[in-house]
Write a protein that holds these residues in place. Structure first.
Motif, PDB file in Angstrom:
ATOM      1  N   SER A  92       0.847  -1.190   0.000  1.00 43.10           N
ATOM      2  CA  SER A  92       0.000   0.000   0.000  1.00 43.10           C
ATOM      3  C   SER A  92       0.882   1.239   0.000  1.00 43.10           C
ATOM      4  CB  SER A  92      -0.886   0.010   1.244  1.00 43.10           C
ATOM      5  OG  SER A  92      -0.088   0.176   2.412  1.00 43.10           O
ATOM      6  N   LEU A  93       0.278   2.389  -0.270  1.00 45.53           N
ATOM      7  CA  LEU A  93       1.048   3.635  -0.228  1.00 45.53           C
ATOM      8  C   LEU A  93       1.640   3.840   1.157  1.00 45.53           C
ATOM      9  CD1 LEU A  93       2.028   6.277  -1.487  1.00 45.53           C
ATOM     10  CD2 LEU A  93      -0.189   7.301  -0.889  1.00 45.53           C
ATOM     11  N   GLU A  94       0.871   3.538   2.192  1.00 43.23           N
ATOM     12  CA  GLU A  94       1.374   3.697   3.560  1.00 43.23           C
ATOM     13  C   GLU A  94       2.602   2.825   3.799  1.00 43.23           C
ATOM     14  OE1 GLU A  94      -2.762   5.062   3.368  1.00 43.23           O
ATOM     15  OE2 GLU A  94      -1.765   3.240   2.681  1.00 43.23           O
ATOM     16  N   GLN A  95       2.584   1.623   3.262  1.00 41.88           N
ATOM     17  CA  GLN A  95       3.728   0.729   3.431  1.00 41.88           C
ATOM     18  C   GLN A  95       4.924   1.186   2.605  1.00 41.88           C
ATOM     19  OE1 GLN A  95       1.600  -2.810   2.300  1.00 41.88           O
ATOM     20  NE2 GLN A  95       1.429  -3.537   4.410  1.00 41.88           N
ATOM     21  N   ARG A  96       4.659   1.716   1.429  1.00 46.17           N
ATOM     22  CA  ARG A  96       5.765   2.231   0.605  1.00 46.17           C
ATOM     23  C   ARG A  96       6.459   3.390   1.302  1.00 46.17           C
ATOM     24  NH1 ARG A  96       2.729   2.267  -5.320  1.00 46.17           N
ATOM     25  NH2 ARG A  96       1.660   0.292  -4.946  1.00 46.17           N
ATOM     26  N   VAL A  97       5.675   4.299   1.851  1.00 46.99           N
ATOM     27  CA  VAL A  97       6.261   5.430   2.572  1.00 46.99           C
ATOM     28  C   VAL A  97       7.080   4.917   3.755  1.00 46.99           C
ATOM     29  CG1 VAL A  97       5.733   7.457   3.985  1.00 46.99           C
ATOM     30  CG2 VAL A  97       4.521   7.099   1.824  1.00 46.99           C
ATOM     31  N   GLY A  98       6.596   3.929   4.462  1.00 46.85           N
ATOM     32  CA  GLY A  98       7.347   3.384   5.584  1.00 46.85           C
ATOM     33  C   GLY A  98       8.711   2.847   5.193  1.00 46.85           C
ATOM     34  N   GLN A  99       8.827   2.290   3.991  1.00 41.72           N
ATOM     35  CA  GLN A  99      10.105   1.753   3.524  1.00 41.72           C
ATOM     36  C   GLN A  99      11.163   2.837   3.346  1.00 41.72           C
ATOM     37  OE1 GLN A  99      11.060  -1.590   3.000  1.00 41.72           O
ATOM     38  NE2 GLN A  99       9.171  -1.893   4.163  1.00 41.72           N
ATOM     39  N   LEU A 100      10.744   4.091   3.329  1.00 40.56           N
ATOM     40  CA  LEU A 100      11.668   5.199   3.092  1.00 40.56           C
ATOM     41  C   LEU A 100      12.251   5.771   4.379  1.00 40.56           C
ATOM     42  CD1 LEU A 100       9.830   7.169   0.255  1.00 40.56           C
ATOM     43  CD2 LEU A 100      11.011   4.963   0.199  1.00 40.56           C
ATOM     44  N   PHE A 101      12.110   5.040   5.476  1.00 39.55           N
ATOM     45  CA  PHE A 101      12.612   5.542   6.758  1.00 39.55           C
ATOM     46  C   PHE A 101      13.377   4.459   7.500  1.00 39.55           C
ATOM     47  CE2 PHE A 101       9.085   8.393   5.866  1.00 39.55           C
ATOM     48  CZ  PHE A 101       9.599   9.640   6.242  1.00 39.55           C
ATOM     49  N   MET A 102      14.419   4.907   8.212  1.00 36.16           N
ATOM     50  CA  MET A 102      15.165   4.075   9.146  1.00 36.16           C
ATOM     51  C   MET A 102      15.170   4.825  10.477  1.00 36.16           C
ATOM     52  SD  MET A 102      19.027   2.566   8.852  1.00 36.16           S
ATOM     53  CE  MET A 102      18.501   1.171   7.853  1.00 36.16           C
ATOM     54  N   VAL A 103      14.631   4.181  11.514  1.00 39.36           N
ATOM     55  CA  VAL A 103      14.361   4.858  12.777  1.00 39.36           C
ATOM     56  C   VAL A 103      15.240   4.279  13.882  1.00 39.36           C
ATOM     57  CG1 VAL A 103      12.556   5.521  14.414  1.00 39.36           C
ATOM     58  CG2 VAL A 103      11.990   5.187  11.997  1.00 39.36           C
ATOM     59  N   GLY A 104      15.742   5.150  14.748  1.00 37.25           N
ATOM     60  CA  GLY A 104      16.668   4.732  15.785  1.00 37.25           C
ATOM     61  C   GLY A 104      16.014   4.073  16.978  1.00 37.25           C
ATOM     62  N   THR A 105      16.788   3.201  17.607  1.00 35.65           N
ATOM     63  CA  THR A 105      16.464   2.615  18.903  1.00 35.65           C
ATOM     64  C   THR A 105      17.784   2.448  19.642  1.00 35.65           C
ATOM     65  OG1 THR A 105      15.349   0.788  20.070  1.00 35.65           O
ATOM     66  CG2 THR A 105      16.660   0.214  18.153  1.00 35.65           C
ATOM     67  N   PRO A 106      17.797   2.600  20.967  1.00 34.86           N
ATOM     68  CA  PRO A 106      19.050   2.337  21.671  1.00 34.86           C
ATOM     69  C   PRO A 106      19.547   0.922  21.381  1.00 34.86           C
ATOM     70  CG  PRO A 106      17.469   3.397  23.142  1.00 34.86           C
ATOM     71  CD  PRO A 106      16.723   3.046  21.878  1.00 34.86           C
ATOM     72  N   ALA A 107      20.842   0.792  21.195  1.00 35.79           N
ATOM     73  CA  ALA A 107      21.396  -0.527  20.885  1.00 35.79           C
ATOM     74  C   ALA A 107      21.221  -1.505  22.034  1.00 35.79           C
ATOM     75  CB  ALA A 107      22.874  -0.398  20.541  1.00 35.79           C
ATOM     76  N   THR A 108      20.950  -0.989  23.230  1.00 40.74           N
ATOM     77  CA  THR A 108      20.830  -1.839  24.412  1.00 40.74           C
ATOM     78  C   THR A 108      19.409  -2.303  24.693  1.00 40.74           C
ATOM     79  OG1 THR A 108      20.655   0.184  25.733  1.00 40.74           O
ATOM     80  CG2 THR A 108      22.843  -0.839  25.535  1.00 40.74           C
ATOM     81  N   THR A 109      18.422  -1.711  24.010  1.00 40.49           N
ATOM     82  CA  THR A 109      17.038  -2.061  24.313  1.00 40.49           C
ATOM     83  C   THR A 109      16.138  -1.764  23.126  1.00 40.49           C
ATOM     84  OG1 THR A 109      15.237  -1.752  25.915  1.00 40.49           O
ATOM     85  CG2 THR A 109      16.466   0.204  25.280  1.00 40.49           C
TER      86      THR A 109
END
Length: 386
Positions: A55-72
């Motif tokens: 879907s368009l919503e899923q395509r847009v999501g593929q265009l992002f890389m989001v951070g998370t702490p490496a420890t959790t």
């Protein structure tokens, strides 16, 4: 990487079946109809593109890389992967949890449902020296880039393969490394805070950097890790750090100079991604940071010939882009030709970025086509992963 650009999901006139042909006036009722005539050739059905399933919503999501702490596994980042279809996560900060501890964090994300089985990119900064996010049992201490360059290239490739296998064992499949920046000189290296000041460079000339960064990338590929060359078109001559300073201007890099030229052999050697800098390049496009510049990204595409995935540098917390709202940063980057927006330092701004890109894609067909092309490149790159 040499990933082909897949077509978008718009219905293709050539992909639909041929309309039935009415008999010509005076045709004998006994004559075979065009539908059954031996001379009638049915139109071939169109082979679905992988992007068609999203879907368009899923395509847009593929265009992002989001951070998370490496420890959790951050609950907020888990939520955006689940609810806004973020296509990648970035393990940030510093961790001494080792391979098994990191794998436990990653497993929280990979266990989520992902669109049509599209794998999640799991990335980190595993360069060496002071820029090594993941440490602890199972992870070797990686030398600074400038010390890695002391190794013969075949030995560096072998070491990088071993470091890559450590990442793979932890569930990481993309390294935002190696650095491909040419620092002006050894004598002035500390005048270049983001690269030379940390010893991240492989050398001071294009030949050395191409050789050693290329060996590191080859080793990562051997381990099944996608390498990322950074920071196009070169961050080795600036006198300030874009993470902490606004209006960082480079006056050395030219469109036909060595800083750009070395990306040709690097990207031609095998699958890779490229990260674009957020500095301003006065001799290419002095009007805006490179990550927002169609001229800079276009240089990578047209002159270097790179058709793989283009990442932004961090657009969530970097002072260099703080004059723009998070929503504007994401829209401007994708409009310039960036494929994946990195939201690593301040992941709380991701929802505003995602919503802005989605709204723009719904309202602007030209921008929607850019979203489709970017998502297609991401899917192609993911499909090439081991």
């Amino acid at each position: 990487m040499a990933a082909s650009i897949l077509a978008g999901c718009a219905a293709s006139p050539t992909g639909s079946s041929s309309p039935s042909v009415a008999p010509s006036p005076g045709t004998s009722p006994s004559a075979p109809s065009p539908a059954t005539s031996p001379s009638a050739v049915p139109s071939p059905s169109r082979t679905p593109d992988p992007i068609d399933a999203l879907s368009l919503e899923q395509r847009v999501g593929q265009l992002f890389m989001v951070g998370t702490p490496a420890t959790t596994a951050s609950p907020a980042t888990l939520a955006v992967v689940r609810d806004r279809h973020a296509g990648g996560i970035f393990l940030s900060g510093r961790s001494h949890a080792g391979v098994s501890g990191t794998a436990e964090v990653v497993a929280r994300f990979t266990a989520l449902d992902h669109p049509e089985g599209v794998p999640l990119w799991v990335a980190t900064d595993q360069e060496g020296g002071e820029v090594q996010v993941l440490r602890g049992p199972g992870f070797d201490a990686m030398p600074y880039g400038i010390r890695q360059a002391d190794l013969p290239s075949d030995q560096l490739q072998a070491r990088a393969e071993a470091w890559g296998r450590e990442l793979a064992d932890a569930g990481v499949n993309l390294d935002l490394a190696p650095v491909a920046d040419i620092v002006t000189s050894e004598a002035t290296r500390f005048d270049n805070p983001p690269i030379g000041g940390y010893g991240r460079q492989y050398g001071y000339d294009a030949s050395t950097v191409a050789d050693k960064a290329g060996a590191f990338a080859d080793g990562m590929r051997d381990a099944g890790i996608l390498p990322t060359f950074k920071h196009f078109p070169g961050l080795g001559h600036v006198s300030a750090n874009t993470d902490t300073t606004a209006d960082v201007v480079d006056r050395a890099v030219t469109p036909d100079g060595p800083d750009v030229d070395l990306y040709r052999p690097l990207t031609a050697a095998g699958p890779s991604a490229v990260m674009v800098s957020s500095a301003i390049y006065d001799r290419i496009d002095g009007s805006t940071p490179a990550v927002f510049s169609p001229k800079v990204v276009g240089l990578l595409r047209s002159e270097v010939g790179f058709d793989g995935v283009v990442f932004s540098d961090d657009l969530s917390g970097a002072v260099a882009v703080s004059a723009w709202s998070p929503a504007d940063r994401a829209v401007r980057a994708i409009s310039a030709g960036v494929d994946v927006v990195l939201v690593s330092a301040k992941p709380s701004v991701f929802p505003a970025m995602y919503d802005a890109v989605l709204a723009k894609a719904k309202a602007d067909p030209q921008f929607a086509a850019q979203v489709d092309a970017a998502a297609a490149r991401v899917l192609a790159a993911k499909a090439e992963m081991p």
